[in-house]
Motif scaffolding. Structure first.
Motif, PDB file in Angstrom:
ATOM      1  N   GLN A  99       0.935  -1.220  -0.083  1.00 11.28           N
ATOM      2  CA  GLN A  99      -0.020   0.016   0.083  1.00 11.28           C
ATOM      3  C   GLN A  99       0.773   1.258   0.006  1.00 11.28           C
ATOM      4  O   GLN A  99       0.653   2.157  -0.736  1.00 11.28           O
ATOM      5  CB  GLN A  99      -1.067   0.129   1.120  1.00 11.28           C
ATOM      6  N   CYS A 100       2.037   1.163   0.575  1.00 10.21           N
ATOM      7  CA  CYS A 100       2.874   2.498   0.833  1.00 10.21           C
ATOM      8  C   CYS A 100       3.425   2.841  -0.685  1.00 10.21           C
ATOM      9  O   CYS A 100       3.501   3.756  -0.927  1.00 10.21           O
ATOM     10  CB  CYS A 100       4.032   2.052   1.858  1.00 10.21           C
ATOM     11  N   GLU A 146      -8.704   1.393   3.977  1.00 11.70           N
ATOM     12  CA  GLU A 146      -9.040   2.807   5.079  1.00 11.70           C
ATOM     13  C   GLU A 146      -8.071   2.647   6.355  1.00 11.70           C
ATOM     14  O   GLU A 146      -7.934   3.493   6.824  1.00 11.70           O
ATOM     15  CB  GLU A 146     -10.278   2.572   5.199  1.00 11.70           C
ATOM     16  N   ARG A 147      -7.178   1.546   6.257  1.00 10.97           N
ATOM     17  CA  ARG A 147      -6.357   1.407   7.600  1.00 10.97           C
ATOM     18  C   ARG A 147      -5.274   0.413   7.104  1.00 10.97           C
ATOM     19  O   ARG A 147      -5.477  -0.529   6.222  1.00 10.97           O
ATOM     20  CB  ARG A 147      -7.343   1.071   8.548  1.00 10.97           C
ATOM     21  N   TRP A 148      -4.222   0.483   8.194  1.00  9.19           N
ATOM     22  CA  TRP A 148      -3.271  -0.639   7.933  1.00  9.19           C
ATOM     23  C   TRP A 148      -3.797  -1.674   8.569  1.00  9.19           C
ATOM     24  O   TRP A 148      -4.623  -1.553   9.577  1.00  9.19           O
ATOM     25  CB  TRP A 148      -1.853   0.082   8.756  1.00  9.19           C
ATOM     26  N   LEU A 176       7.740   1.408   7.507  1.00  9.95           N
ATOM     27  CA  LEU A 176       7.346   2.794   7.025  1.00  9.95           C
ATOM     28  C   LEU A 176       5.960   3.247   7.257  1.00  9.95           C
ATOM     29  O   LEU A 176       5.596   4.581   7.447  1.00  9.95           O
ATOM     30  CB  LEU A 176       7.392   3.000   5.480  1.00  9.95           C
ATOM     31  N   TRP A 177       5.016   2.153   7.389  1.00  7.29           N
ATOM     32  CA  TRP A 177       3.618   2.372   7.646  1.00  7.29           C
ATOM     33  C   TRP A 177       3.575   3.108   9.132  1.00  7.29           C
ATOM     34  O   TRP A 177       2.326   3.320   9.448  1.00  7.29           O
ATOM     35  CB  TRP A 177       2.684   1.456   7.404  1.00  7.29           C
ATOM     36  N   SER A 178       4.579   2.964   9.957  1.00  5.79           N
ATOM     37  CA  SER A 178       4.455   3.530  11.311  1.00  5.79           C
ATOM     38  C   SER A 178       4.654   4.858  11.397  1.00  5.79           C
ATOM     39  O   SER A 178       4.252   5.425  12.407  1.00  5.79           O
ATOM     40  CB  SER A 178       5.336   2.575  12.243  1.00  5.79           C
ATOM     41  N   THR A 179       5.273   5.464  10.168  1.00  6.43           N
ATOM     42  CA  THR A 179       5.311   6.901  10.105  1.00  6.43           C
ATOM     43  C   THR A 179       4.830   7.573   9.102  1.00  6.43           C
ATOM     44  O   THR A 179       4.891   8.751   8.724  1.00  6.43           O
ATOM     45  CB  THR A 179       6.954   7.069   9.928  1.00  6.43           C
ATOM     46  N   MET A 180       3.850   6.781   8.375  1.00  7.76           N
ATOM     47  CA  MET A 180       3.092   7.446   7.118  1.00  7.76           C
ATOM     48  C   MET A 180       1.825   7.076   7.314  1.00  7.76           C
ATOM     49  O   MET A 180       1.260   5.789   7.837  1.00  7.76           O
ATOM     50  CB  MET A 180       3.310   6.920   5.954  1.00  7.76           C
ATOM     51  N   SER A 181       0.762   8.044   7.369  1.00  3.05           N
ATOM     52  CA  SER A 181      -0.511   7.640   7.592  1.00  3.05           C
ATOM     53  C   SER A 181      -1.204   7.248   6.582  1.00  3.05           C
ATOM     54  O   SER A 181      -0.691   7.108   5.259  1.00  3.05           O
ATOM     55  CB  SER A 181      -1.230   9.067   7.948  1.00  3.05           C
ATOM     56  N   PHE A 182      -2.252   6.296   6.695  1.00  2.00           N
ATOM     57  CA  PHE A 182      -2.861   5.621   5.774  1.00  2.00           C
ATOM     58  C   PHE A 182      -3.413   6.697   4.625  1.00  2.00           C
ATOM     59  O   PHE A 182      -3.703   6.279   3.472  1.00  2.00           O
ATOM     60  CB  PHE A 182      -3.788   4.625   6.152  1.00  2.00           C
TER      61      PHE A 182
END
Length: 502
Positions: free
Chosen positions: A219-220, A273-275, A378-384
């Protein structure tokens, strides 16, 4: 959606029973994830490419069934439109020089298809959207005769209750501020516009405990993939997005009325809509948010199969999943009696060439591995929301739209790739065991594409603009561009080296 459907009508009871069966499949999968052994051997990859057939006037050629029949059994199968075919290559591992061999196999398969197409007066076009399509081509009669496509068409139109509307506003995808944006609005009485979307789908088998990380990473990367791989700027004569296939697919498969959209009902073509923390999150959302399009329930009961020591097919869960078109879709399947999970990446268009498609694939696989094994995800520092905005921005603007990337802020995609992502992709491919020679060959294609700022979409736009500047009208320019495209695509020279009209 590859499963056969042999029903033509469904009762209210069918739908109620199917919903309950999907839930039992989901419950069984939950038990399997805790107690059953899934495939954990050498990770396998898969590749699907959707193709177009055109006649000698470069209009869509509805000879797909005839071409397939002349080829006999093989790696090709029918697709939604009569002018479409799909190539499915057998799964293969990533390590070594496997993907160099895949390039050769893909070239051979396409050469075979081209030869058989010529026997029927047709040519093969490997492109995201066929630019010579006209509204008169996108009718119910142009759908493949396969029963599952007829049923899908009937059920989607029934669920929508009104014609399918395309409403796509272009906003200068080429970055030329002196070009007036164009706007396409059209209604259709079938799902034939969906057949205008021809894509490349990448599969990666992953262990259950790693699935969430791989899906989140994919997704990222969706926005970056689109930015460097865009190849669909024209639809029905209009210049729209760099990757118009994205809004086209979203709208052509949208069974919601405007009122349901206004209520926030989720679309069946969905970024999400979410990780997630488990593959169950995605399959649970499928059952919770989406009514059945084809509620065909089989006799097998998943818990009875588990008790008998057999691997459940989970047919209803798989069929339902096949009618929800996430851009990164979860797949449950069985191979050689062992269940496995795959991430199916549906982001990229077909084309422009085999070498470009293989480069796009290895760029994705390399980055995916590196992001999954990073010390901090990366998804811990980028919003969905940022990942989804990147996806839409890249689809609209290609290399001209800035993306948000943690540690870099807003940055143009080509700069992001050259400065940061190419070294990460190389490191990821090394982790997979891909040879240095293979990695350098294909990542070099991505590098030159970014240095030259030339994607399939930008080449199409520049070529049409050059032909129009000579005095051609839009339709003549699109035909002239497609003729040049077919020649260069067949030659397998990467798109960044394609010439423009002088």
């Amino acid at each position: 959606m590859g499963q056969d459907v042999d029903r033509t009508t469904f009762s209210r009871q069918d739908r109620q029973n199917y919903r309950a069966k999907v839930q039992r499949c989901l419950d069984a999968l939950g038990v399997m994830l805790k107690e059953h052994t899934f495939a954990r051997d050498e990770p396998m990859t898969g590749l699907e490419v959707e193709l177009n057939l055109v006649d000698q006037d470069l209009a869509p050629s509805t000879t797909g069934a005839d071409v397939l029949a002349s080829m006999g059994a093989g790696e090709f199968q029918s697709e939604l439109g009569r002018w479409n075919m799909e190539l499915n290559l057998p799964p293969r591992p990533l390590p070594g020089d496997q993907w160099r061999r895949l390039e050769h196999q893909l070239l051979d398969e396409l050469a075979t298809a081209r030869s058989h197409a010529l026997d029927h007066g047709a040519r093969l076009a490997v492109i995201g959207i066929l630019p010579t399509l006209e509204k008169r081509h996108l009718v119910a009669e142009a759908l493949s005769p396969d029963r599952r496509y007829a049923m899908l068409n009937e059920q989607m139109l029934h669920a929508r209750g009104e014609p399918i509307r395309l409403d796509i506003a272009g906003d200068d995808p080429s970055g030329r501020h002196d070009v007036t944006p164009e706007h396409l609005v059209a209604d259709f009485d079938s799902i034939a516009p969906e057949a205008a979307c021809t894509s490349m789908q990448l599969h990666l088998q992953v262990p259950p405990d790693s699935f969430a990380a791989y899906w989140n990473a994919a997704q990222c990367l969706a926005g970056v993939q689109l930015a460097v791989g865009a190849n669909s700027p024209f639809l029905l004569g209009s210049r729209l997005w760099a990757e118009t296939r994205i809004p086209l697919f979203e709208q052509s498969c949208d069974v919601r009325t405007p009122e349901l959209r206004n209520q926030g009902v989720r679309p069946r073509v969905w970024f999400g809509e979410r990780w997630i923390t488990s593959v169950l999150d995605l399959f649970t959302e499928n059952g919770r948010y989406f009514p059945a399009l084809m509620p065909v329930a089989e006799d097998a009961e998943p818990f009875e199969e588990l008790a008998a020591g057999t691997v459940p097919g989970l047919d209803e869960l798989r069929l339902h999943n096949g009618t929800i078109w996430r851009w990164n879709r979860p797949v449950y399947d069985i191979a050689n009696g062992t269940p496995h999970l795959r991430v199916e990446n549906r982001v990229l268009p077909a084309g422009p060439t085999v070498v470009d498609m293989v480069a796009n694939a290895l760029f994705f696989y390399g980055l995916l591995r590196e992001l999954v094994e990073a010390d901090r995800p990366l998804w811990s520092t980028m919003s969905f929301e940022a990942a989804e905005e990147n996806f839409t921005t890249a689809a609209r603007h290609g290399l001209d739209g800035p993306l948000y990337w943690p540690g870099n802020g807003w940055i143009r995609p080509d700069e992001l790739v050259l400065r940061k992502l190419l070294p990460q992709a190389a490191a990821g491919l090394a982790r997979w065991g891909v040879t240095t020679e293979v990695a350098e060959r294909y990542l070099g294609v991505i590098e030159r594409r970014c240095v030259e700022r030339r994607t399939g979409a930008s080449w199409q736009l520049d070529t049409v603009a050059a032909l129009e500047a000579r005095g051609a009208d839009r339709q003549a320019a699109l035909h002239g561009m497609l003729e040049r495209y077919l020649e260069s695509s067949t030659a397998n020279e990467p798109v960044h080296d394609w010439p423009l009209p002088s």
